[in-house]
Structures are given as C-alpha cells and as structure tokens.
Write an enzyme that holds these catalytic residues in place. Structure first.
Site, short mmCIF file in Angstrom:
data_model
loop_
_atom_site.label_atom_id
_atom_site.label_comp_id
_atom_site.label_asym_id
_atom_site.label_seq_id
_atom_site.Cartn_x
_atom_site.Cartn_y
_atom_site.Cartn_z
N ARG A 99 0.87 -1.18 0.00
CA ARG A 99 0.00 0.00 0.00
C ARG A 99 0.91 1.23 0.00
O ARG A 99 1.77 1.37 0.85
CB ARG A 99 -0.87 0.00 1.25
CG ARG A 99 -1.70 1.26 1.31
CD ARG A 99 -2.33 1.43 2.66
NE ARG A 99 -3.12 2.65 2.64
CZ ARG A 99 -3.30 3.41 3.69
NH1 ARG A 99 -2.75 3.10 4.84
NH2 ARG A 99 -4.03 4.49 3.61
N HIS A 189 -7.90 7.04 0.37
CA HIS A 189 -8.84 5.92 0.57
C HIS A 189 -9.30 5.35 -0.76
O HIS A 189 -10.34 4.71 -0.83
CB HIS A 189 -10.12 6.38 1.33
CG HIS A 189 -9.95 6.60 2.79
ND1 HIS A 189 -10.75 7.46 3.49
CD2 HIS A 189 -9.09 6.06 3.69
CE1 HIS A 189 -10.39 7.46 4.76
NE2 HIS A 189 -9.39 6.63 4.91
#
Ligand code: AMP
Length: 415
Positions: A99, A189
C-alpha cells in the site's frame, strides 16, 4: 499465488497473506491465510499475529525499525509455530503488494516496482511526508529480505481518484501554484472506495459503467467519493487527508484563515498548527474526550455528555452535507454505500446521517440497518427506496493482493 500484502505506516507494519489468482478472483474464492500488525515500531513493539483458523498470538519485543519489524514477520510466517496453510519457506511467497499512500499525478494505477518506480514514490514524499517515507522503507526492506527475484507491486491510495476532472481537483488558488507545485486535490482511501464500488456492482450484477453511487468511508479517517459510470469524479479529501469530513482527530474542512488567526493569537508555528488540525481536532477536539466513536456513543447514552453529542452531530451533519453536494454534482445517484469501522458497524450513526434525506427519496429500513454490523453486507433501505443505501465492508488488502496478481501477470484490471 500467495501474496504478502504490506502496509507500512510511520510506526506500524500491517500485513496479510492472501492466496489469490486470476481464476480465484473471478470466482471470489481467494482467501486470507494469515494477518497481523506490529505497532510502536522503534520502541517496545506490540505484535499481533494470526494464521487464519488458528489462535491469535500477542507478543511484545523491542523492534528498532521497519527492517526489524518486517524481518520478524517473515521469520514468523515460515516458522512451524505459525503453521500457515501452504507456506513452508519464503519461496512460497510469490509476490508482494505494497500500500502506497501518495502517487501524485505520476501513478494512476498499480505498478510493478523497479528502481524508477521507487524514485517516483520518493518524489511524492514532499506531498505526503508522514506516509510515503514509511512506504518506501517497506519496499526497500522487502526487496532486501526477499530478494529482487520476487515481484513487488505498489498500489496507490490516490490512484482511483485520478479520473477526477480538473473542476473537481483544482483549488481556486492562483493557477501557477498548481503548475509550480502541483497543489491540487488528490484524494485518498482510493483502494477502499474502489473495492466497495466493485462489490456493489457484483451484488447488483451490473457493469462497471452502470455504477453511479456515493461511497462513504467512515473509520478513524473519513472520506466520501462521488462515483459516476464507475469512475471517481469527486472526493472529500484533498491535497492531504486533512480535508473534508470530520474525522477521529482531523478537523476536515475549515476556513483557511483560522490557521493564521491562531498563529497570531497563540503563537503556534505552522508545524504546530499541522499537529493541531491533524491530531487534536475532529471528534477528539470537539468532545475533549476521545477520537473513538464507540466511546463517544457510550458517553452520550450513559452520561448524556453534551460535547459527545455535539461531536457526533457535527460528524453526521458534515457527511450529510457531502451527500447533498454529491447528489447535486452527480445529478442524482443510485445508492449511498457505507464502509469503514463506523460505517460498517454503527447503525445509529448511519441512521443519524440518513435522517432528513427522505427528500432525496431515501428511506432507511430500521430493522435491516440495525442488523448490519460485524462484517455483514447488504442493503439497509426499504425495498422501494428511490435512493438506496448499502453497507459493504471494505477490504483494501484483498484489492491490493488482486492488483498484485493482475499487475504481475500483466492482465489489465477492470477496476
Ligand atoms: P477504522 O479506522 O475503519 O478501523 O474505524 C475505527 C472507528 O470505527 C473508531 O472510531 C471505532 O470506534 C469505530 N467503530 C468500530 N465499531 C463501532 C461500532 N460498533 N459503533 C460505533 N463505532 C464503531
């Protein structure tokens, strides 16, 4: 393939091992084999590890940096103690998915990591000084410990929002600031909004291009996303994750003049103001109690704490305002989809947000709403509601694992 998903924060490392492949993705048959988190990297670290179906292990030991933390995880993964299905040695890890928080304008989709990509992620550090350095550390350590023969993929929080038009992503500031420094809204997000939109279209058996929804991620960090024909066209977080909704400790939208007003009144430096807006505001700042929504709800119900109620009401009102704005911007929408720790678990917060949205054709089914928590997924509006509402638990790690497989195999993603 067994994919190690790594999420390195400034003082934490989260990981999962997920077994997935192109055919498993198609059938939704991919599965998690293990997961864990190391908190307080750099001092006496707290370690939680779990092979799926086995007992959770909690340990504490001093791990001085991210290298020590990832080394600890890798040693545990292959230890007989962990006993993870299908994993005997590190050769059973076939790829790593990372990530990465900020990809700026450079990275608009997941990429196979090489030296040039690492340099590109380093170039984005200026825009995400709190997050990207830890992400780069994670990548370098994984390359060092697993060897460069194991493919590694970067999945960016910003990438899903790269489809926003410039009317959404530009700030009404002197245009040369965008040219000079790329000051603009990037949004975050993205992996969560993308996953939730993908699950929504699976549930409704519709095509990507038919997906017209507003996704609301309410966790410790919070953001809303307007999705048109499957693409993000607007989102509430901005150049950094500070903008938009009221969050656990972040203020969300405020008048920028407040920063120089406080600077003059209280003598706070701009760095100190940054700490205040990011760490001491939001639910915590308003309530003066906690950033944890569960605790605030308890304070409200058990002690009728006025500021707990105020913080919750402000939180819900801000979400409602964004829903209204995005409904106008999209020219209507098919559904509102809640996700994140609060969005997935708190019927009362969802109800307070949706109260008053009957005007837009949304009617919540109280029973269905009340039953939706703890990882359940489904509709929470009444059958004939014109604007529907859903709860869909997010799964960023799964999407990172799937993107890793597709990127390694060079299969273009559909999301
Ligand atoms: P996340 O960052 O997605 O893990 O979400 C964390 C937030 O979700 C915290 O504010 C928690 O208090 C909140 N949360 C988790 N479960 C519940 C619940 N049952 N009711 C209200 N808030 C919850």
């Amino acid at each position: 393939m067994n994919i190690l998903v790594l999420n390195c924060g400034s003082s934490s490392v989260k990981f999962q091992i997920i077994e997935t492949d192109l055919d498993l993705i198609e059938k939704n048959f991919d599965k998690r084999l293990a997961s864990g988190i190391i908190e307080r990297v750099g001092s006496q670290s707290l370690i939680t590890l779990q092979a799926d179906g086995k007992q959770k292990l909690k340990q504490a030991t001093a791990l001085r940096d991210h290298r020590a933390a990832i080394d600890y995880i890798l040693r545990w993964i292959i230890s007989p103690n962990a006993n993870i299905a299908n994993i005997i040695s590190l050769a059973d890890i076939h790829a790593v998915g990372h990530r990465v928080v900020h990809g700026a304008e450079k990275f608009t989709k997941s990429v196979l990591i090489d030296d040039e990509v690492i340099e590109g992620i380093e170039d984005c550090i200026e825009l995400a000084p709190l997050h990207n350095p830890a992400n780069v550390k994670g990548i370098n350590v994984a390359r060092e410990l697993l060897g460069t023969g194991i493919p590694q993929v970067a999945v960016f929080d910003t990438a899903f929002h790269s489809t926003m038009p410039e009317t959404s992503y530009l700030y009404a500031l002197p245009y040369q600031l965008y040219r000079r420094y790329k000051i603009r809204r990037y949004g975050f997000h993205g992996t969560s909004h993308r996953y939730v939109a993908y699950r929504y279209r699976q549930l409704l058996k519709i095509e990507r291009e038919q997906t017209n929804i507003i996704t609301i991620h309410l966790g410790n960090g919070c953001s809303a996303c307007a999705i048109k024909n499957g693409n993000s066209v607007d989102t509430s977080m901005g150049m950094t994750p500070l903008e938009g909704l009221v969050m656990g400790t972040r203020s969300g939208d405020i008048d920028p003049s407040i920063s120089y007003f406080i600077h003059h009144k209280e003598g706070l430096s701009f760095d100190e103001l940054g700490v205040m807006f990011n760490k001491q505001s939001g639910l915590l700042g308003v309530s003066g109690l906690t950033n944890d929504m569960r605790e605030l709800i308890d304070e409200e119900t058990e002690h009728q704490d006025r500021r707990a109620t105020l913080a919750i009401d402000m939180f819900c009102l801000r979400v409602k305002k964004y829903i209204g704005a995005y409904l106008a911007e999209l020219g209507g929408s098919d559904a509102i989809v809640f996700t994140g720790g609060i969005g997935e678990n708190s019927a009362i917060i969802r109800e307070r947000i949706c109260n008053g949205l009957e005007f837009f054709g949304l009617t919540i089914d109280k029973n269905r709403n009340g039953e939706m928590f703890g990882g359940k997924e489904g509709e929470i509006s009444v059958a004939n509601s014109k604007l529907k509402a859903f709860v869909i638990p997010t799964n960023e790690e799964l999407l990172i694992a799937r993107d890793t497989v597709r990127t390694v195999k060079n299969v273009p993603r559909r999301w």
